[in-house]
Design a protein around this motif. Structure first.
Motif, PDB file in Angstrom:
ATOM      1  N   GLU A   1       0.829  -1.206   0.000  1.00 18.42           N
ATOM      2  CA  GLU A   1       0.000   0.000   0.000  1.00 18.42           C
ATOM      3  C   GLU A   1       0.863   1.255   0.000  1.00 18.42           C
ATOM      4  N   MET A   2       1.538   1.491  -1.124  1.00 18.22           N
ATOM      5  CA  MET A   2       2.289   2.734  -1.292  1.00 18.22           C
ATOM      6  C   MET A   2       2.407   3.035  -2.783  1.00 18.22           C
ATOM      7  N   PRO A   3       2.520   4.312  -3.149  1.00 19.74           N
ATOM      8  CA  PRO A   3       2.602   4.681  -4.561  1.00 19.74           C
ATOM      9  C   PRO A   3       3.845   4.096  -5.234  1.00 19.74           C
ATOM     10  N   LEU A   4       3.705   3.740  -6.517  1.00 17.75           N
ATOM     11  CA  LEU A   4       4.813   3.171  -7.284  1.00 17.75           C
ATOM     12  C   LEU A   4       4.979   3.913  -8.596  1.00 17.75           C
ATOM     13  N   LEU A   5       6.244   4.173  -8.959  1.00 20.72           N
ATOM     14  CA  LEU A   5       6.586   4.691 -10.281  1.00 20.72           C
ATOM     15  C   LEU A   5       7.474   3.640 -10.932  1.00 20.72           C
ATOM     16  N   ILE A   6       7.022   3.086 -12.041  1.00 17.36           N
ATOM     17  CA  ILE A   6       7.729   1.979 -12.695  1.00 17.36           C
ATOM     18  C   ILE A   6       8.236   2.447 -14.056  1.00 17.36           C
ATOM     19  N   LEU A   7       9.568   2.447 -14.221  1.00 11.66           N
ATOM     20  CA  LEU A   7      10.215   2.968 -15.423  1.00 11.66           C
ATOM     21  C   LEU A   7      10.981   1.852 -16.123  1.00 11.66           C
ATOM     22  N   GLN A   8      10.983   1.900 -17.460  1.00 14.25           N
ATOM     23  CA  GLN A   8      11.607   0.832 -18.244  1.00 14.25           C
ATOM     24  C   GLN A   8      12.184   1.388 -19.534  1.00 14.25           C
ATOM     25  N   GLY A   9      13.398   0.970 -19.870  1.00 16.00           N
ATOM     26  CA  GLY A   9      14.002   1.311 -21.152  1.00 16.00           C
ATOM     27  C   GLY A   9      13.582   0.332 -22.226  1.00 16.00           C
TER      28      GLY A   9
END
Length: 425
Positions: free
Chosen positions: A347-355
């Motif tokens: 239960e926490m915000p996620l920022l998911i980044l991918q090349g």
């Protein structure tokens, strides 16, 4: 035990570098172990060497700069002084004297900050993460101004990384730290335990090592240290993981629910052994048709991957029977803490980044799985950057290991994406 002594390894390194200088790339490459033959095919070896040495001018002299031992490997650095540049060739040997790693690094690799860095906007403070035997040196990059500032802990990928996550001339964690601090976000980065305390990792200790000791314990201590730093808002401490650090970030979040959120950069969500097999298959494809040795190695790896997946796997299984010689304890620990299950209850915000050019973490499999697992969550942001590799550096065509030896910087678009997410969330 190896029958080779330090003088033998020094001589082997000098011979290898001499062959490279003479343009005898086939002879040099014949000393590679199987993994290196796959990772750096002959054309890539020649290309990366010539790209650095041709502009350097005439050779003046060479000599062994330093030697080191790490986890049963001997590392010998040979310095080549050219007319216009100095280049350090770091050769890693296994116990049998085969070349198992190679870095060709211009020693004039003074860090050149990217354009998005404003070095007047922050200061750096040296700190110690943890106490006692496993304490680690680190740096907090603190914006100028009154604060309190949001803070981010950076968690490295696999292997013995320094606080900048240095790879060749690239320092992607320094890019991130300085980029964020230029925009009023504090960052803590630190040397990894397996780097700072390499000599402590005996074969017995390595056979028991899990990602808990390698990564998680220190990340938790780092987050607590950042909360206790006067200039930091303790309610706005985030964690940013890259590669392995990204894969286990949800587990760190599970153990520290006070984290304000997680930034996941190139994290696998599947079992590690699956991606190891994919990486080898990809690297073999770069050289065209597979050789018999490559096919044999791939078949052997498939057997080891199946062993890692065996429901009956126990800690008594020798590491030589498992992918990359990693311990059964390591694989069992990852199996018992599956990322895809952990994120369902996180239960926490996620920022998911991918090349999009990442060959180590699949944009079409792993990144897609992150999105699918979390599609119902409004506090999750996923973003793909088509032109970026595993280091989030811009490039073209198929990504290769030698690309990491070319100086570059974490894309400004990535830095801006992280800043916007941290400040708007």
């Amino acid at each position: 035990m190896s029958s080779l002594n330090l003088d033998n390894f020094r001589a082997l390194a000098e011979r290898f570098v001499s062959q490279m200088l003479q343009g005898n790339y086939e002879m040099a490459a014949s000393q590679f172990d199987n993994q290196m033959k796959t990772a750096i095919p002959l054309p890539e070896l020649k290309k990366s060497w010539q790209r650095l040495t041709i502009p350097a001018g005439d050779l003046i002299q060479t000599g062994v700069l330093q030697t080191a031992e790490l986890e049963g490997h001997q590392i010998v650095s040979v310095r080549c002084q050219f007319e216009r540049a100095t280049i350090d060739v770091q050769v890693v040997f296994n116990s049998k004297g085969r070349v198992s790693g190679l870095s060709i690094i211009p020693s004039q690799t003074e860090y050149h900050p990217p354009d998005y860095v404003d070095d007047s906007a922050f200061r750096e403070v040296e700190v110690t993460v943890g106490k006692g035997k496993w304490s680690l040196p680190g740096t907090i990059t603190i914006p100028t101004g009154p604060g309190p500032f949001p803070g981010v802990v950076l968690v490295h990928g696999s292997g013995p990384n320094d606080r900048d996550e240095t790879l060749g001339p690239n320092k992607i964690f320094r890019d991130i730290a300085w980029g964020l601090a230029s925009k009023d976000i504090a960052v803590l980065r630190y040397d990894k335990r397996t780097l700072q305390h390499a000599s402590e990792f005996t074969p017995e200790l390595l056979s028991q090592l899990t990602v808990q000791e390698e990564v998680i314990d220190d990340a938790l201590l780092a987050a607590e240290l950042l909360r206790q730093t006067p200039e930091i808002d303790p309610k706005r401490v985030y964690l940013l993981g890259h590669s392995l650090g990204a894969s286990v970030a949800p587990r760190i979040g599970q153990e520290d629910p006070d984290l304000a959120g997680l930034v996941i950069m190139a994290g696998i969500i599947r079992p590690l052994e699956d991606t190891i097999l994919e990486q080898f298959t990809y690297l073999y494809s770069l050289a065209g048709e597979m050789t018999k040795a490559q096919k044999d190695t791939l078949e052997s790896l498939k057997v080891k991957v199946a062993r890692a997946k065996d429901p009956e796997l126990s800690i008594d299984v020798p590491s030589k029977e498992l992918p990359l010689g990693m311990s059964a304890s390591y694989f069992l620990d990852l199996r018992n803490h599956p990322t895809d299950k952990i994120i369902k209850n996180l239960e926490m915000p996620l920022l998911i980044l991918q090349g999009g050019r990442d060959y180590q973490v699949s944009p079409t499999i792993d990144f897609k799985m992150w999105k699918e697992e979390l599609e119902s969550r409004e506090d999750v942001t996923c973003q793909l950057f088509p032109g970026l590799n595993h280091l989030f550096i811009e490039g073209e065509g198929k990504s290769t290991p030698t690309e990491y030896g070319v100086e570059g910087h974490v894309s400004e678009e990535v830095i801006e994406t992280i800043i916007n997410w941290l400040t708007e969330g």
